[in-house]
Design an enzyme around this catalytic site. Structure first.
Site, PDB file in Angstrom:
ATOM      1  N   GLY A 111       2.400  14.480  46.050  1.00 25.55           N
ATOM      2  CA  GLY A 111       1.052  14.364  46.626  1.00 25.55           C
ATOM      3  C   GLY A 111       0.027  14.886  45.640  1.00 25.55           C
ATOM      4  N   ASP A 112      -1.265  14.737  45.973  1.00 24.51           N
ATOM      5  CA  ASP A 112      -2.373  15.207  45.121  1.00 24.51           C
ATOM      6  C   ASP A 112      -2.389  14.542  43.747  1.00 24.51           C
ATOM      7  OD1 ASP A 112      -2.916  17.133  47.136  1.00 24.51           O
ATOM      8  OD2 ASP A 112      -1.375  18.417  46.261  1.00 24.51           O
ATOM      9  N   GLY A 158      -6.933   9.165  46.105  1.00 21.98           N
ATOM     10  CA  GLY A 158      -8.274   8.928  46.646  1.00 21.98           C
ATOM     11  C   GLY A 158      -9.170   8.233  45.636  1.00 21.98           C
ATOM     12  N   HIS A 162      -7.844  13.677  50.350  1.00 15.48           N
ATOM     13  CA  HIS A 162      -8.118  12.784  49.231  1.00 15.48           C
ATOM     14  C   HIS A 162      -9.508  13.116  48.735  1.00 15.48           C
ATOM     15  CE1 HIS A 162      -5.173   9.427  50.594  1.00 15.48           C
ATOM     16  NE2 HIS A 162      -4.583  10.525  50.222  1.00 15.48           N
ATOM     17  N   GLY A 166      -7.151  25.099  49.941  1.00 18.58           N
ATOM     18  CA  GLY A 166      -7.631  25.943  48.844  1.00 18.58           C
ATOM     19  C   GLY A 166      -6.506  26.710  48.164  1.00 18.58           C
ATOM     20  N   ARG A 167      -5.263  26.474  48.599  1.00 11.07           N
ATOM     21  CA  ARG A 167      -4.131  27.201  48.017  1.00 11.07           C
ATOM     22  C   ARG A 167      -3.926  26.798  46.557  1.00 11.07           C
ATOM     23  NH1 ARG A 167       0.861  26.092  52.132  1.00 11.07           N
ATOM     24  NH2 ARG A 167      -0.051  24.035  52.178  1.00 11.07           N
ATOM     25  N   VAL A 190      -9.182   9.352  33.156  1.00  9.48           N
ATOM     26  CA  VAL A 190      -9.524  10.433  32.222  1.00  9.48           C
ATOM     27  C   VAL A 190     -10.650  11.321  32.749  1.00  9.48           C
ATOM     28  CG1 VAL A 190      -8.667   9.287  30.137  1.00  9.48           C
ATOM     29  CG2 VAL A 190     -10.998   8.817  30.922  1.00  9.48           C
TER      30      VAL A 190
HETATM   31  P1  GDP Z   1      -5.009  12.709  46.317  1.00 11.49           P
HETATM   32  O1  GDP Z   1      -4.675  13.404  47.585  1.00 11.49           O
HETATM   33  O2  GDP Z   1      -3.802  12.024  45.732  1.00 11.49           O
HETATM   34  O3  GDP Z   1      -6.181  11.794  46.429  1.00 11.49           O
HETATM   35  O4  GDP Z   1      -5.379  13.802  45.234  1.00 11.49           O
HETATM   36  P2  GDP Z   1      -6.438  15.003  45.364  1.00 11.49           P
HETATM   37  O5  GDP Z   1      -7.723  14.486  45.789  1.00 11.49           O
HETATM   38  O6  GDP Z   1      -5.869  16.145  46.087  1.00 11.49           O
HETATM   39  O7  GDP Z   1      -6.453  15.479  43.853  1.00 11.49           O
HETATM   40  C1  GDP Z   1      -7.020  14.805  42.874  1.00 11.49           C
HETATM   41  C2  GDP Z   1      -8.078  15.699  42.242  1.00 11.49           C
HETATM   42  O8  GDP Z   1      -8.193  15.390  40.906  1.00 11.49           O
HETATM   43  C3  GDP Z   1      -9.456  15.471  42.817  1.00 11.49           C
HETATM   44  O9  GDP Z   1     -10.216  16.648  42.741  1.00 11.49           O
HETATM   45  C4  GDP Z   1     -10.023  14.414  41.906  1.00 11.49           C
HETATM   46  O10 GDP Z   1     -11.430  14.377  41.855  1.00 11.49           O
HETATM   47  C5  GDP Z   1      -9.454  14.842  40.599  1.00 11.49           C
HETATM   48  N1  GDP Z   1      -9.161  13.755  39.676  1.00 11.49           N
HETATM   49  C6  GDP Z   1      -8.648  12.526  39.960  1.00 11.49           C
HETATM   50  N2  GDP Z   1      -8.447  11.848  38.835  1.00 11.49           N
HETATM   51  C7  GDP Z   1      -8.817  12.664  37.806  1.00 11.49           C
HETATM   52  C8  GDP Z   1      -8.797  12.550  36.378  1.00 11.49           C
HETATM   53  O11 GDP Z   1      -8.380  11.549  35.810  1.00 11.49           O
HETATM   54  N3  GDP Z   1      -9.245  13.625  35.663  1.00 11.49           N
HETATM   55  C9  GDP Z   1      -9.700  14.762  36.243  1.00 11.49           C
HETATM   56  N4  GDP Z   1     -10.097  15.748  35.457  1.00 11.49           N
HETATM   57  N5  GDP Z   1      -9.730  14.909  37.575  1.00 11.49           N
HETATM   58  C10 GDP Z   1      -9.284  13.878  38.348  1.00 11.49           C
END
Ligand code: GDP
Length: 430
Positions: free
Chosen positions: A12-13, A17, A41, A303-304, A414
């Site tokens: 996950g994460d 999104g 997301h 926030g963990r 990126v």
């Molecule tokens: P999801 O649950 O799979 O959508 O993932 P999250 O939202 O929890 O985590 C993705 C985090 O990484 C978010 O804060 C995004 O804004 C950030 N993010 C996504 N793609 C990139 C990237 O290519 N580079 C950087 N630096 N941040 C990214």
């Protein structure tokens, strides 16, 4: 271009999104088919930064219809709060762009209580639940002890059904956990304050989707969490309580017969994992701290601090296989910029033997990572938009991952912004 699912390949994460937000441009309908408010997301666009939990990530695209399918854990209280947060930033949410399946089961107020009570009972053996009531919800759904969203249109029958469920659930609350029982007044408040507000969005979304399909509309299925959290194929029992695989999308969305032609698996350029459970490639100490900071790896919901490690090619290849991914979006490559050497977990060592196979969950606890390193690139790549402009070391890293996981990497992200993406169509691959 047919229908498409965007799914997580790891824990996950991964950045699903931002990929849904990017790709919704090409689709007419975005459907969430599993999970609930237990993960987030993150979407960053011209209106700001949003942490979506239940709302499909297509809500920001005018003209896109967003559906919460029958497979989701529909928490009326939190959904309403989330709708408010998004509306406050100028994004209109109406019954025209958000539809809730009448066959979605409602997450009832006691599901959150039971999650909390069970984590307290488990004390130091806890699973790291986000306490959003997801496990109690899905247990009750499979026992047929929940309410369907469509029942909101039958107030009398609904109240009598809810009373029956309350009597049954109070036995557990009082006798097992010694907790306060629910009362009819409390449930009435929940009905009028939360359920009434979401009722205008509830409809027969299965019929809507069948019509949309007949009209040739393009459908995008948005998953929550990743392969390794799948109830059947993940790191049991440290999984979630729903199926996070693309194969479940037809069932959980309301179109059981739909053929999904494109499965975009999202993989992060390194590994992260929230909560308890085996995480073979975990890094500790200063190195881990630096990577966590560079990638802002803190849970969107809780926030963990997330556990971090190098990319785990064993788990990722397994994740690609169970998702049957047809292409990969590799996210957060920019976060690795500046590392002199980049470690990769290429195999596991289990019982003194090296293996490429992802082990049975029980064996994961004793598995050790086998690491290799590749040279890093010493420059910022967040402004790169074309494959050929990536430093040679970054290209080599992407190609090494691609070769190991056996699936084409067609997007390289990126940066978190919509435009921070390198598209690498399959025909142009080197
Ligand atoms: P999801 O649950 O799979 O959508 O993932 P999250 O939202 O929890 O985590 C993705 C985090 O990484 C978010 O804060 C995004 O804004 C950030 N993010 C996504 N793609 C990139 C990237 O290519 N580079 C950087 N630096 N941040 C990214």
């Amino acid at each position: 271009m047919g229908s498409c699912a965007i799914v997580g390949i790891n824990w996950g994460d991964e950045g699903k999104g931002r990929m849904v937000d990017l790709l919704t441009e090409r689709y007419d309908v975005v459907i969430r088919f599993q999970g609930g408010g237990n993960a987030g997301h993150t979407v960053i666009n011209e209106r700001g930064k949003f942490a979506l939990h239940l709302l499909p990530s297509g809500v920001f695209r005018p003209g896109v219809v967003n559906i919460l399918g029958n497979g989701v854990a529909l928490d009326p209280e939190n959904l309403w709060k989330e709708m408010q947060q998004v509306t406050e930033k100028g994004v209109a949410i109406t019954p025209e762009n958000l539809m809730i399946s009448d066959r979605a089961s409602l997450l009832l107020p006691w599901h959150r209580d039971l999650d909390e009570l069970e984590e307290q009972r488990l004390a130091d053996k806890k699973f790291g639940s986000t306490k959003q009531g997801i496990a109690p919800f899905y247990s009750d759904k499979y026992q047929k002890k929940t309410i369907l969203a469509g029942e909101l249109f039958y107030p009398e029958e609904l109240r009598s059904h809810l009373r029956e469920l309350m009597t049954w659930k109070n036995l557990t609350l009082e006798k097992v956990y010694g907790a306060e029982p629910y009362t009819e007044e409390k449930l009435e408040k929940w009905l009028t304050e939360s359920c009434e507000r979401i009722r205008p969005f509830v409809r027969n979304t299965g019929a809507f989707l069948r019509r949309a399909q007949a009209e040739g509309k393009k459908l995008l299925f948005e998953a929550q969490l990743g392969s390794l959290r799948d109830l059947d194929y993940g790191i049991h029992p440290y999984t979630t309580s729903s199926n996070t695989l693309a194969a479940y999308a037809p069932i959980g969305s309301g179109l059981p017969g739909v053929k999904i032609t494109d499965i975009v698996g999202v993989v992060k350029a390194y590994s992260t994992c929230v909560g308890e459970g085996p995480f073979v490639c975990e890094m500790f100490g200063k190195e881990a701290e630096a990577l966590r900071e560079a990638g802002s790896e803190y849970g969107a919901k809780t926030g963990r601090p997330r556990r971090v490690g190098p990319i785990d090619l064993v788990a990722t290849r397994y994740g690609v296989e169970v998702q049957a991914a047809t292409e990969i979006a590799l996210t957060k490559l920019d976060v690795l910029s500046g590392m002199k050497e980049i470690p990769l977990c290429v195999r596991y060592e289990v019982n003194g033997e090296e293996t490429d196979e992802f082990p049975f969950p029980t064996a994961l606890a004793s598995a050790k990572p086998v690491l290799e390193t590749m040279p890093g690139w010493q420059r910022d790549i967040s402004d790169v938009r074309r494959w050929e402009d990536l430093p040679a070391e970054a290209q080599a890293y992407v190609l090494r991952v691609e070769q190991a996981i056996g699936c084409p990497i067609t997007y390289i992200s990126v940066g978190p912004e919509r435009e921070s993406i390198i598209c690498r169509p399959m025909t142009e691959r080197h």
